[in-house]
Motif scaffolding. Structure first.
Motif, PDB file in Angstrom:
ATOM      1  N   THR A   1      33.492   6.037 -59.919  1.00  0.00           N
ATOM      2  CA  THR A   1      32.126   6.541 -59.708  1.00  0.00           C
ATOM      3  C   THR A   1      31.351   5.694 -58.702  1.00  0.00           C
ATOM      4  O   THR A   1      30.376   6.157 -58.116  1.00  0.00           O
ATOM      5  CB  THR A   1      31.355   6.556 -61.029  1.00  0.00           C
ATOM      6  N   ASP A   2      31.776   4.450 -58.528  1.00  0.00           N
ATOM      7  CA  ASP A   2      31.132   3.523 -57.584  1.00  0.00           C
ATOM      8  C   ASP A   2      31.579   3.856 -56.163  1.00  0.00           C
ATOM      9  O   ASP A   2      30.772   4.010 -55.247  1.00  0.00           O
ATOM     10  CB  ASP A   2      31.524   2.095 -57.973  1.00  0.00           C
ATOM     11  N   PHE A   3      32.887   3.978 -55.991  1.00  0.00           N
ATOM     12  CA  PHE A   3      33.433   4.554 -54.760  1.00  0.00           C
ATOM     13  C   PHE A   3      34.805   5.155 -55.036  1.00  0.00           C
ATOM     14  O   PHE A   3      35.662   4.536 -55.672  1.00  0.00           O
ATOM     15  CB  PHE A   3      33.616   3.515 -53.633  1.00  0.00           C
ATOM     16  N   SER A   4      34.999   6.350 -54.541  1.00  0.00           N
ATOM     17  CA  SER A   4      36.345   6.884 -54.363  1.00  0.00           C
ATOM     18  C   SER A   4      36.272   7.840 -53.177  1.00  0.00           C
ATOM     19  O   SER A   4      35.211   8.379 -52.861  1.00  0.00           O
ATOM     20  CB  SER A   4      36.874   7.572 -55.627  1.00  0.00           C
TER      21      SER A   4
ATOM     22  N   GLN B   1      32.833   9.825 -52.989  1.00  0.00           N
ATOM     23  CA  GLN B   1      31.968   9.646 -54.159  1.00  0.00           C
ATOM     24  C   GLN B   1      31.405   8.235 -54.086  1.00  0.00           C
ATOM     25  O   GLN B   1      32.152   7.257 -54.059  1.00  0.00           O
ATOM     26  CB  GLN B   1      32.753   9.838 -55.454  1.00  0.00           C
ATOM     27  N   ASP B   2      30.081   8.143 -54.017  1.00  0.00           N
ATOM     28  CA  ASP B   2      29.421   6.840 -53.910  1.00  0.00           C
ATOM     29  C   ASP B   2      28.105   6.931 -54.668  1.00  0.00           C
ATOM     30  O   ASP B   2      27.297   7.827 -54.415  1.00  0.00           O
ATOM     31  CB  ASP B   2      29.190   6.500 -52.427  1.00  0.00           C
ATOM     32  N   ASP B   3      27.906   6.008 -55.600  1.00  0.00           N
ATOM     33  CA  ASP B   3      26.728   6.093 -56.482  1.00  0.00           C
ATOM     34  C   ASP B   3      25.434   5.679 -55.805  1.00  0.00           C
ATOM     35  O   ASP B   3      24.348   5.852 -56.379  1.00  0.00           O
ATOM     36  CB  ASP B   3      26.964   5.243 -57.743  1.00  0.00           C
ATOM     37  N   HIS B   4      25.520   5.115 -54.596  1.00  0.00           N
ATOM     38  CA  HIS B   4      24.310   4.638 -53.925  1.00  0.00           C
ATOM     39  C   HIS B   4      24.570   4.610 -52.429  1.00  0.00           C
ATOM     40  O   HIS B   4      25.395   3.838 -51.955  1.00  0.00           O
ATOM     41  CB  HIS B   4      23.983   3.215 -54.437  1.00  0.00           C
ATOM     42  N   LEU B   5      23.896   5.460 -51.685  1.00  0.00           N
ATOM     43  CA  LEU B   5      24.023   5.407 -50.231  1.00  0.00           C
ATOM     44  C   LEU B   5      23.014   4.400 -49.681  1.00  0.00           C
ATOM     45  O   LEU B   5      21.848   4.414 -50.050  1.00  0.00           O
ATOM     46  CB  LEU B   5      23.808   6.784 -49.612  1.00  0.00           C
TER      47      LEU B   5
ATOM     48  N   ALA C   1      28.383  -0.330 -49.626  1.00  0.00           N
ATOM     49  CA  ALA C   1      27.247  -1.185 -49.973  1.00  0.00           C
ATOM     50  C   ALA C   1      26.347  -0.355 -50.877  1.00  0.00           C
ATOM     51  O   ALA C   1      26.211   0.852 -50.676  1.00  0.00           O
ATOM     52  CB  ALA C   1      26.493  -1.594 -48.719  1.00  0.00           C
ATOM     53  N   ASP C   2      25.770  -0.968 -51.880  1.00  0.00           N
ATOM     54  CA  ASP C   2      24.906  -0.226 -52.807  1.00  0.00           C
ATOM     55  C   ASP C   2      23.534  -0.887 -52.890  1.00  0.00           C
ATOM     56  O   ASP C   2      23.104  -1.366 -53.938  1.00  0.00           O
ATOM     57  CB  ASP C   2      25.552  -0.148 -54.197  1.00  0.00           C
ATOM     58  N   GLY C   3      22.869  -0.958 -51.748  1.00  0.00           N
ATOM     59  CA  GLY C   3      21.518  -1.519 -51.729  1.00  0.00           C
ATOM     60  C   GLY C   3      21.484  -2.961 -51.269  1.00  0.00           C
ATOM     61  O   GLY C   3      20.445  -3.459 -50.864  1.00  0.00           O
TER      62      GLY C   3
END
Ligand SMILES: [Ca+2]
Ligand SMILES: [Ca+2]
Ligand SMILES: [Ca+2]
Length: 260
Positions: A75-78, A97-101, A221-223
């Motif tokens: 869920t974080d990246f695939s 799939q990335d939980d934070h662009l 990167a997630d922020g």
């Protein structure tokens, strides 16, 4: 945190040490993984919508090889991708799939690997070898704002981060239902090692049977800065380091253009 603009200029000694370390590492042997792309007579519309006929019945390739950082939860990246080609370009569809662009650094040349980006590695003749400060190959960092960045020689021959926006057209969109996948389409014009930055250059006319060096990766990167760097090809580490694609085309896979 100090945000330092990345404007690398490498002196002769640094270049000599780098070239020696690549040669001494044995990393000049090409990654033997072979992928195929089929010819397409009607190329996809580059709009971030994956409903084109060009993408129907085309095999997905996964981006599951850890190149740097920690291994993310799905869920974080695939991510996975498809390829097609015609005479003008190589066409890419990536499903991410990335939980934070994240686009933290507004300047496209500043720490561009620490923003979310799709990294497209292309070696026109599949030669492998050093491509850090030459145009033997490219490592296009495709930013969320569609800027295209790589390190290459400027007019003075110095290794600098520069824009190559006319090499890659791209567009992405989020799917509006969970898990809110991102579809990112790109048309990549292929330039060989005769490329000169700032001059008039013509992309290659692609032909059946051509064997390119190719690899795909995603900087997640997630922020904050980059946490994960996941790619399409398994890389043999050199001194524990798998983050080699930006400088050594020998770690790319082989892509064969099939059909017509
Ligand atoms: Ca499309
Ligand atoms: Ca993420
Ligand atoms: Ca992210």
């Amino acid at each position: 945190m100090t945000r330092k603009r990345f404007k690398p200029v490498f002196n002769t000694l640094t270049k000599a040490v780098f070239i020696y370390s690549v040669l001494a590492s044995g990393a000049t042997f090409a990654n033997m993984t072979e992928d195929e792309a089929a010819y397409v007579s009607t190329p996809p519309v580059i709009d971030g919508i994956a409903d084109d006929d060009a993408w129907k019945d085309v095999k997905w390739n996964v981006m599951s090889s850890q190149m740097w950082g920690t291994l993310p939860e799905a869920t974080d990246f695939s991510g996975r991708y498809k390829l097609r080609w015609d005479e003008r370009a190589l066409y890419l569809l990536a499903e991410i799939q990335d939980d934070h662009l994240s686009d933290t650094y507004a300047d496209p040349l500043e720490r561009y690997w620490d923003d979310d980006c799709l990294e497209i590695f292309i070696d026109a003749d599949g030669s492998g070898g050093d491509h850090f400060n030459n145009y033997n190959a490219f490592a296009y960092h495709l930013a969320l704002d569609n800027q295209v960045v790589d390190i290459g020689p400027d007019e003075n021959g110095d290794a600098v981060a520069q824009l190559y926006n006319d090499h890659v057209d791209s567009a992405w969109k989020r799917d509006l239902t969970p898990p809110f996948l991102v579809y990112w389409e790109a048309a990549i014009r292929v330039f060989d090692d005769s490329y000169q930055h700032g001059k008039d250059n013509s992309p290659l006319t692609l032909k059946k049977g051509m064997q390119l060096g190719f690899m795909l990766a995603y900087c997640d990167a997630d922020g904050k800065d980059r946490e994960h760097f996941m790619g399409s090809h398994e890389i043999t580490p050199v001194n524990g380091d798998k983050n080699l694609g930006f400088k050594d085309a020998s770690v790319f896979g082989k892509l064969i253009l099939k059909g017509r």
